[in-house]
Design a protein around this motif. Structure first.
Motif, mmCIF file in Angstrom:
data_model
loop_
_atom_site.group_PDB
_atom_site.id
_atom_site.type_symbol
_atom_site.label_atom_id
_atom_site.label_comp_id
_atom_site.label_asym_id
_atom_site.label_seq_id
_atom_site.Cartn_x
_atom_site.Cartn_y
_atom_site.Cartn_z
ATOM 1 N N ASP A 94 0.826 -1.211 0.000
ATOM 2 C CA ASP A 94 0.000 0.000 0.000
ATOM 3 C C ASP A 94 0.858 1.257 0.000
ATOM 4 O OD1 ASP A 94 -2.399 -1.339 -0.112
ATOM 5 O OD2 ASP A 94 -2.833 -1.162 2.025
ATOM 6 N N VAL A 103 2.300 1.694 -3.480
ATOM 7 C CA VAL A 103 1.299 2.203 -4.423
ATOM 8 C C VAL A 103 1.026 3.682 -4.156
ATOM 9 C CG1 VAL A 103 -1.108 2.010 -5.182
ATOM 10 C CG2 VAL A 103 0.296 -0.054 -4.902
ATOM 11 N N ARG A 104 0.940 4.083 -2.884
ATOM 12 C CA ARG A 104 0.758 5.507 -2.583
ATOM 13 C C ARG A 104 1.903 6.334 -3.171
ATOM 14 N NH1 ARG A 104 -1.150 3.528 2.267
ATOM 15 N NH2 ARG A 104 0.822 3.808 3.332
ATOM 16 N N TYR A 163 1.621 6.557 -6.960
ATOM 17 C CA TYR A 163 0.400 7.291 -7.322
ATOM 18 C C TYR A 163 0.567 8.800 -7.156
ATOM 19 C CZ TYR A 163 -2.961 3.443 -8.027
ATOM 20 O OH TYR A 163 -3.673 2.373 -8.524
ATOM 21 N N TYR A 213 0.753 7.031 -11.297
ATOM 22 C CA TYR A 213 -0.070 8.204 -11.637
ATOM 23 C C TYR A 213 -0.274 8.266 -13.149
ATOM 24 C CZ TYR A 213 -1.296 13.257 -11.677
ATOM 25 O OH TYR A 213 -1.897 14.479 -11.849
ATOM 26 N N GLU A 273 -1.933 13.724 -6.811
ATOM 27 C CA GLU A 273 -1.907 12.256 -6.762
ATOM 28 C C GLU A 273 -3.131 11.657 -7.447
ATOM 29 O OE1 GLU A 273 -1.892 11.463 -2.579
ATOM 30 O OE2 GLU A 273 -3.922 12.193 -2.326
ATOM 31 N N VAL A 274 -3.118 10.323 -7.534
ATOM 32 C CA VAL A 274 -4.289 9.595 -7.995
ATOM 33 C C VAL A 274 -5.375 9.741 -6.928
ATOM 34 C CG1 VAL A 274 -5.209 7.272 -8.445
ATOM 35 C CG2 VAL A 274 -2.961 7.928 -9.353
ATOM 36 N N ASP A 275 -6.607 9.935 -7.370
ATOM 37 C CA ASP A 275 -7.741 9.990 -6.451
ATOM 38 C C ASP A 275 -8.133 8.551 -6.113
ATOM 39 O OD1 ASP A 275 -10.229 10.207 -5.191
ATOM 40 O OD2 ASP A 275 -10.803 11.962 -6.384
ATOM 41 N N ARG A 276 -7.503 8.024 -5.066
ATOM 42 C CA ARG A 276 -7.693 6.609 -4.694
ATOM 43 C C ARG A 276 -9.140 6.294 -4.351
ATOM 44 N NH1 ARG A 276 -2.725 3.661 -2.552
ATOM 45 N NH2 ARG A 276 -4.258 2.554 -1.321
ATOM 46 N N LYS A 277 -9.817 7.222 -3.726
ATOM 47 C CA LYS A 277 -11.216 6.989 -3.370
ATOM 48 C C LYS A 277 -12.068 6.847 -4.638
ATOM 49 C CE LYS A 277 -14.642 8.622 -0.093
ATOM 50 N NZ LYS A 277 -14.946 9.599 0.934
ATOM 51 N N GLY A 280 -11.072 3.658 -6.481
ATOM 52 C CA GLY A 280 -11.576 2.520 -5.703
ATOM 53 C C GLY A 280 -13.060 2.308 -5.904
#
Length: 190
Positions: free
Chosen positions: A31, A34-35, A38, A45, A61-65, A68
């Motif tokens: 994790d 990946v953060r 990203y 990214y 960053e990537v909008d993980r929410k 997801g």
């Protein structure tokens, strides 16, 4: 030796790994990796932009929410994400193995993609937590699908750590794991 620690969300992986890292052993978290990739202009990214478009990233960053919510509600989108990101994770694991005599890698998705990770690890450790805590972690996510996306172990030889008591008991299990499976040569945690 490269060891994979896996388990569902809320199983106690982080507590288990923090205990081991605090004892001086090398611990790597997928994790966290990946953060890192990203972040803006990182390889992950850029892969997200290439695969899903700019609406899934922001200025930093990537909008993980957002990603997801998309992938955990749609198997085809999850497959696209995995085709883009899993090769990066696999290469990261290979680098860890190449550069460390002994390390532990947190990889919650191991059993979801066992065919992709097969042969990378010398031992697999599964943390099994209380079902109600694992379920609560999934409910806290903003996904339409309220099932834990991490699947149960399948036809694989693995070490099972049960976490259905107290943090102290989980730490005792972690110490037993250290005494049984890790060398006495501690390494700096990462």
């Amino acid at each position: 030796m490269l060891i994979c620690v896996t388990g569902k969300m809320g199983s106690g992986k982080t507590t288990f790994l923090n205990f081991i890292a605090n004892k001086g052993y090398k611990v790597f978290e997928a994790d966290a990796y990946v953060r890192e990739i990203y972040k803006k202009d990182g390889i992950g990214y850029n892969k997200i932009i290439e695969t899903f478009g700019k609406e899934f990233v922001n200025e930093t960053e990537v909008d993980r929410k957002k990603i997801g919510k998309l992938v955990f509600n749609n198997p085809q989108e999850l497959d696209k994400l995995n085709k883009a990101i899993l090769p990066l994770i696999i290469n990261w694991i290979k680098e860890i193995k190449k550069n460390n005599d002994e390390a532990i890698v947190e990889l919650a998705i191991y059993f979801n993609y066992i065919d992709k990770f097969k042969g990378l690890f010398d031992k697999i450790v599964v943390i099994k937590g209380k079902k109600e805590i694992e379920d609560k972690k999934v409910i806290e996510k903003d996904w339409d699908n309220k099932q834990n996306p991490i699947i149960d172990p399948i036809n694989q030889d693995y070490i099972e750590i049960i976490n259905n008591d107290s943090i102290q008991k989980l730490e005792e299990n972690a110490q037993y794991f250290i005494d049984t499976f890790l060398s006495k040569n501690k390494q700096t945690s990462t």
